[in-house]
Design a protein around this motif. Structure first.
Motif, PDB file in Angstrom:
ATOM      1  N   TYR A  86     -20.262   1.222 -23.992  1.00 47.69           N
ATOM      2  CA  TYR A  86     -19.667   1.495 -22.683  1.00 47.69           C
ATOM      3  C   TYR A  86     -20.383   0.603 -21.679  1.00 47.69           C
ATOM      4  O   TYR A  86     -21.554   0.818 -21.370  1.00 47.69           O
ATOM      5  N   ARG A  87     -19.645  -0.399 -21.201  1.00 45.94           N
ATOM      6  CA  ARG A  87     -20.229  -1.351 -20.255  1.00 45.94           C
ATOM      7  C   ARG A  87     -19.581  -1.077 -18.907  1.00 45.94           C
ATOM      8  O   ARG A  87     -18.354  -1.148 -18.778  1.00 45.94           O
ATOM      9  N   MET A  88     -20.370  -0.737 -17.935  1.00 43.07           N
ATOM     10  CA  MET A  88     -19.802  -0.274 -16.663  1.00 43.07           C
ATOM     11  C   MET A  88     -20.344  -1.071 -15.485  1.00 43.07           C
ATOM     12  O   MET A  88     -21.535  -1.400 -15.431  1.00 43.07           O
ATOM     13  N   GLU A  89     -19.451  -1.318 -14.546  1.00 43.83           N
ATOM     14  CA  GLU A  89     -19.839  -1.934 -13.276  1.00 43.83           C
ATOM     15  C   GLU A  89     -20.069  -0.814 -12.260  1.00 43.83           C
ATOM     16  O   GLU A  89     -19.542   0.286 -12.419  1.00 43.83           O
ATOM     17  N   PRO A  90     -20.862  -1.091 -11.213  1.00 41.49           N
ATOM     18  CA  PRO A  90     -21.103  -0.053 -10.195  1.00 41.49           C
ATOM     19  C   PRO A  90     -19.791   0.524  -9.667  1.00 41.49           C
ATOM     20  O   PRO A  90     -18.825  -0.210  -9.427  1.00 41.49           O
ATOM     21  N   GLY A  91     -19.756   1.857  -9.525  1.00 41.44           N
ATOM     22  CA  GLY A  91     -18.572   2.533  -9.004  1.00 41.44           C
ATOM     23  C   GLY A  91     -17.568   2.933 -10.066  1.00 41.44           C
ATOM     24  O   GLY A  91     -16.628   3.680  -9.780  1.00 41.44           O
ATOM     25  N   GLN A  92     -17.757   2.467 -11.279  1.00 38.64           N
ATOM     26  CA  GLN A  92     -16.775   2.770 -12.332  1.00 38.64           C
ATOM     27  C   GLN A  92     -16.980   4.154 -12.927  1.00 38.64           C
ATOM     28  O   GLN A  92     -18.072   4.716 -12.888  1.00 38.64           O
ATOM     29  N   SER A  93     -15.887   4.679 -13.502  1.00 40.05           N
ATOM     30  CA  SER A  93     -15.978   5.890 -14.315  1.00 40.05           C
ATOM     31  C   SER A  93     -15.229   5.641 -15.618  1.00 40.05           C
ATOM     32  O   SER A  93     -14.277   4.854 -15.649  1.00 40.05           O
ATOM     33  N   VAL A  94     -15.685   6.307 -16.676  1.00 33.31           N
ATOM     34  CA  VAL A  94     -15.025   6.122 -17.977  1.00 33.31           C
ATOM     35  C   VAL A  94     -14.952   7.459 -18.708  1.00 33.31           C
ATOM     36  O   VAL A  94     -15.757   8.364 -18.464  1.00 33.31           O
ATOM     37  N   HIS A  95     -13.966   7.560 -19.607  1.00 32.93           N
ATOM     38  CA  HIS A  95     -13.936   8.667 -20.549  1.00 32.93           C
ATOM     39  C   HIS A  95     -14.652   8.183 -21.808  1.00 32.93           C
ATOM     40  O   HIS A  95     -14.385   7.087 -22.291  1.00 32.93           O
ATOM     41  N   GLU A 147     -30.452  -9.259 -17.326  1.00 41.35           N
ATOM     42  CA  GLU A 147     -30.103  -8.513 -16.115  1.00 41.35           C
ATOM     43  C   GLU A 147     -29.189  -7.330 -16.407  1.00 41.35           C
ATOM     44  O   GLU A 147     -28.047  -7.267 -15.937  1.00 41.35           O
ATOM     45  N   GLU A 148     -29.700  -6.442 -17.223  1.00 43.36           N
ATOM     46  CA  GLU A 148     -28.953  -5.225 -17.549  1.00 43.36           C
ATOM     47  C   GLU A 148     -29.908  -4.060 -17.751  1.00 43.36           C
ATOM     48  O   GLU A 148     -31.059  -4.255 -18.138  1.00 43.36           O
ATOM     49  N   ILE A 149     -29.378  -2.869 -17.533  1.00 45.72           N
ATOM     50  CA  ILE A 149     -30.015  -1.654 -18.052  1.00 45.72           C
ATOM     51  C   ILE A 149     -29.238  -1.308 -19.310  1.00 45.72           C
ATOM     52  O   ILE A 149     -28.001  -1.258 -19.298  1.00 45.72           O
ATOM     53  N   VAL A 150     -29.965  -1.098 -20.386  1.00 43.52           N
ATOM     54  CA  VAL A 150     -29.322  -0.824 -21.677  1.00 43.52           C
ATOM     55  C   VAL A 150     -29.909   0.477 -22.222  1.00 43.52           C
ATOM     56  O   VAL A 150     -31.113   0.545 -22.500  1.00 43.52           O
ATOM     57  N   LEU A 151     -29.067   1.492 -22.352  1.00 48.47           N
ATOM     58  CA  LEU A 151     -29.558   2.793 -22.810  1.00 48.47           C
ATOM     59  C   LEU A 151     -28.874   3.180 -24.118  1.00 48.47           C
ATOM     60  O   LEU A 151     -27.653   3.339 -24.182  1.00 48.47           O
ATOM     61  N   LEU A 152     -29.689   3.312 -25.161  1.00 50.11           N
ATOM     62  CA  LEU A 152     -29.175   3.725 -26.477  1.00 50.11           C
ATOM     63  C   LEU A 152     -29.207   5.247 -26.585  1.00 50.11           C
ATOM     64  O   LEU A 152     -30.194   5.876 -26.198  1.00 50.11           O
ATOM     65  N   TYR A 153     -28.136   5.803 -27.149  1.00 51.30           N
ATOM     66  CA  TYR A 153     -28.072   7.260 -27.295  1.00 51.30           C
ATOM     67  C   TYR A 153     -27.637   7.562 -28.730  1.00 51.30           C
ATOM     68  O   TYR A 153     -26.529   7.211 -29.141  1.00 51.30           O
TER      69      TYR A 153
END
Lengths: 193, 237
Positions: A86-95, A147-153
């Motif tokens: 899930y790659r998101m830009e500021p302000g985005q929302s995703v399911h 230049e990313e924050i990358v969070l593994l879950y």
């Protein structure tokens, strides 16, 4: 069995530097000459090697939670780890969900990080309109090169989660101010097929 | 590759890291300093110190070829895990490391048997030199690892089966220990051991100093060792 003792054991730091390929050739040779004749230090190096192999196995199983780098993701994909991205830009929302075939999910937040000293991230979980948990990560790990924050879950943790919403807020922080960099919303549902 | 699982003459002594002493049995010792025969025990109740690798090598070299089977098995048992580590470091493959162990130690023992090791007491140095050469061959893909020459076959038959690599860590426990690390510490451990990055590379990726990465790595490893109860206190702290 009783091991031979070592009068001048190699330091833990030296063993790590050797294992990670950080020593000169001459230093490598000195370490190798020592542990080839020393059960005690070979045993400690073996423990380190075993731990390193264990960490790699956990990563290949998608079982490590936390911030990482794009390079790690790329390596994991090459090694066959199944990752829902899930790659998101500021302000985005995703399911979002976790698919049965995926080992883990990754959240990727590209941000312009130059000139920013520190970034904090808040993760708020909302169920049925009620905040159920809030995690505050101070000075999060950033992939400065990409230049990313990358969070593994990990997938097994995600599969335990009910339907909920994650609200994510990212702030740049310095001595003078706390400035919003982006807000994101993830609507999580268990996999329904 | 033909190998016996364990040579018949491999005794309990060898399994405990001791080899029956040579020379006249039962000769009394006037004092600990005079008990020069290896394996002699100053006090019947205490475990004798292990025989040094060098002495094992010297005994193998001193006896008729192939007759020091207990010493050969013991030397192999000791050196195999060390050569495996060398192989893992340089070849980055468990299978290649296992091949390296067998090839290097079979060669070393063959050379000891035939008197071709000039200084048997420096057996570790000889093994290291051999490991370098063989690993270089492996890397060049011109390895002789499948060459079972008649010369080597005789040695291989008397060697114990290659010991399985150590049991992997309890991954559930390792995972809990990793989860207990601070975020940045966990990231550094993953970048080090999964992505195989040096402290300098990690520093550039995360925007830290190299010294800072080393401090984080040291702290994280100390915590992991404590959590996994791997090393005696002080080794990593």
């Amino acid at each position: 069995m009783r091991e031979q003792s070592c009068a001048e054991p190699l330091s833990g730091d030296l063993l790590v530097e050797y294992w990670q390929g950080e020593l000169t050739e001459t230093e490598d040779e000195r370490v190798e000459a020592h542990y080839l004749s020393c059960d005690a230090c070979a045993s400690r190096l073996g423990a380190l090697a075993g731990m390193a192999a264990g960490v790699a196995r956990l990563m290949r199983g998608g079982s490590v939670l936390g911030f990482t780098t794009v390079a790690v993701l790329e390596r994991a994909v090459v090694e066959g780890v199944k990752i829902g991205t899930y790659r998101m830009e500021p302000g985005q929302s995703v399911h979002c969900t976790i698919r049965p075939e995926d080992d883990c999910n990754v959240l990727r937040l590209p941000l312009a990080l130059r000139g920013i000293e520190r970034v904090d991230l808040d993760l708020v979980r909302v169920e049925a309109g009620q905040e159920t948990s809030r995690l505050h990560f101070e000075d999060v790990v950033l992939d400065r090169e990409r230049e990313e924050i990358v969070l593994l879950y990990p997938g097994d943790l995600l599969r335990e989660l009910p339907e909920h919403t994650f609200e994510i807020a990212v702030h740049a922080v310095d001595t003078r101010e706390r400035r919003a960099l982006g807000r994101y919303t993830m609507f999580h549902s268990p996999w329904h097929g | 590759m033909p190998r016996t699982s364990a040579h018949d003459s491999r005794t309990d002594h060898a399994r405990r890291g001791r080899v029956p002493r040579t020379g006249p049995a039962g000769s009394p010792c006037a004092g600990p300093g005079l008990c020069v025969t290896l394996g002699a025990v100053p006090h019947a109740e205490s475990e004798p110190p292990p025989i040094p690798d060098a002495e094992l090598a010297r005994r193998i070299a001193a006896r008729p070829a192939g007759s020091a089977t207990v010493e050969e098995a013991e030397l192999y048992r000791r050196l195999a895990p060390r050569v495996r580590l060398y192989g893992l470091k340089h070849l980055r493959s468990e299978a290649a490391a296992a091949d390296l162990v067998q090839h290097v130690l079979v060669l070393a023992i063959e050379k000891l048997r035939t008197g071709q090791v000039r200084e048997p007491e420096r057996i570790a140095s000889f093994v290291l030199s051999t490991a370098r050469l063989v690993a270089r061959d492996f890397r060049r893909a011109t390895a002789r690892r499948h060459e079972d020459s008649a010369l080597l076959a005789g040695v291989i038959e008397t060697m114990p089966a290659a010991e399985a690599p150590p049991e992997p860590l309890d991954l559930d426990r390792l995972r809990r220990c990793l989860d207990a690390l601070a975020e940045r510490d966990r990231t550094v451990i993953v970048l080090s051991f999964y992505d195989e990055r040096t402290s300098g590379q990690i520093a550039r990726q995360l925007g830290l100093t190299e010294g800072n990465v080393r401090v984080i790595r040291h702290r994280a490893l100390a915590q992991l060792h404590r959590c996994l109860e791997l090393a005696p206190a002080g080794s990593w702290s």
